[in-house]
Design a protein around this motif. Structure first.
Motif, PDB file in Angstrom:
ATOM      1  N   SER A   1      62.940  23.756  21.617  1.00 32.73           N
ATOM      2  CA  SER A   1      62.285  23.307  22.836  1.00 32.73           C
ATOM      3  C   SER A   1      62.363  21.789  22.981  1.00 32.73           C
ATOM      4  CB  SER A   1      60.819  23.745  22.806  1.00 32.73           C
ATOM      5  OG  SER A   1      60.127  23.203  23.905  1.00 32.73           O
ATOM      6  N   THR A   2      62.330  21.331  24.233  1.00 26.74           N
ATOM      7  CA  THR A   2      62.326  19.887  24.491  1.00 26.74           C
ATOM      8  C   THR A   2      60.902  19.345  24.626  1.00 26.74           C
ATOM      9  OG1 THR A   2      62.551  20.294  26.867  1.00 26.74           O
ATOM     10  CG2 THR A   2      64.576  19.920  25.622  1.00 26.74           C
ATOM     11  N   ASN A   3      59.900  20.204  24.471  1.00 27.43           N
ATOM     12  CA  ASN A   3      58.509  19.731  24.518  1.00 27.43           C
ATOM     13  C   ASN A   3      58.267  18.726  23.397  1.00 27.43           C
ATOM     14  OD1 ASN A   3      58.067  21.465  26.612  1.00 27.43           O
ATOM     15  ND2 ASN A   3      56.998  23.001  25.373  1.00 27.43           N
ATOM     16  N   SER A   4      57.520  17.680  23.689  1.00 24.92           N
ATOM     17  CA  SER A   4      57.144  16.647  22.716  1.00 24.92           C
ATOM     18  C   SER A   4      58.342  15.888  22.173  1.00 24.92           C
ATOM     19  CB  SER A   4      56.350  17.252  21.557  1.00 24.92           C
ATOM     20  OG  SER A   4      55.231  17.943  22.042  1.00 24.92           O
ATOM     21  N   ARG A   5      59.433  15.812  22.917  1.00 28.80           N
ATOM     22  CA  ARG A   5      60.606  15.031  22.509  1.00 28.80           C
ATOM     23  C   ARG A   5      60.652  13.746  23.306  1.00 28.80           C
ATOM     24  NH1 ARG A   5      61.413  17.863  17.954  1.00 28.80           N
ATOM     25  NH2 ARG A   5      61.743  20.052  18.424  1.00 28.80           N
TER      26      ARG A   5
END
Length: 59
Positions: free
Chosen positions: A13-17
């Protein structure tokens, strides 16, 4: 002359990147987890792939 292509799949996932990493994923045309696209193997695309390689599976 045909360009070489690379299959790229988003596996994390690209969350919190970092925003720049999210932008690279979006620039490659990936929209969701396990989404696969074929991109041309240009220096620009290969640079984006190298930057976010930890999120991708490349074939």
């Amino acid at each position: 002359m045909t360009q070489k292509t690379v299959k790229v799949t988003l596996v994390k996932s690209t969350n919190s990147r970092l925003q720049s990493h999210r932008d690279c994923v979006k620039g490659l045309g990936l929209r969701r987890l396990h989404h696969t696209v074929e991109v041309q193997a240009t220096p620009e695309n290969m640079g984006m792939i190298n930057k976010v390689a930890y999120l991708l599976k490349v074939e």
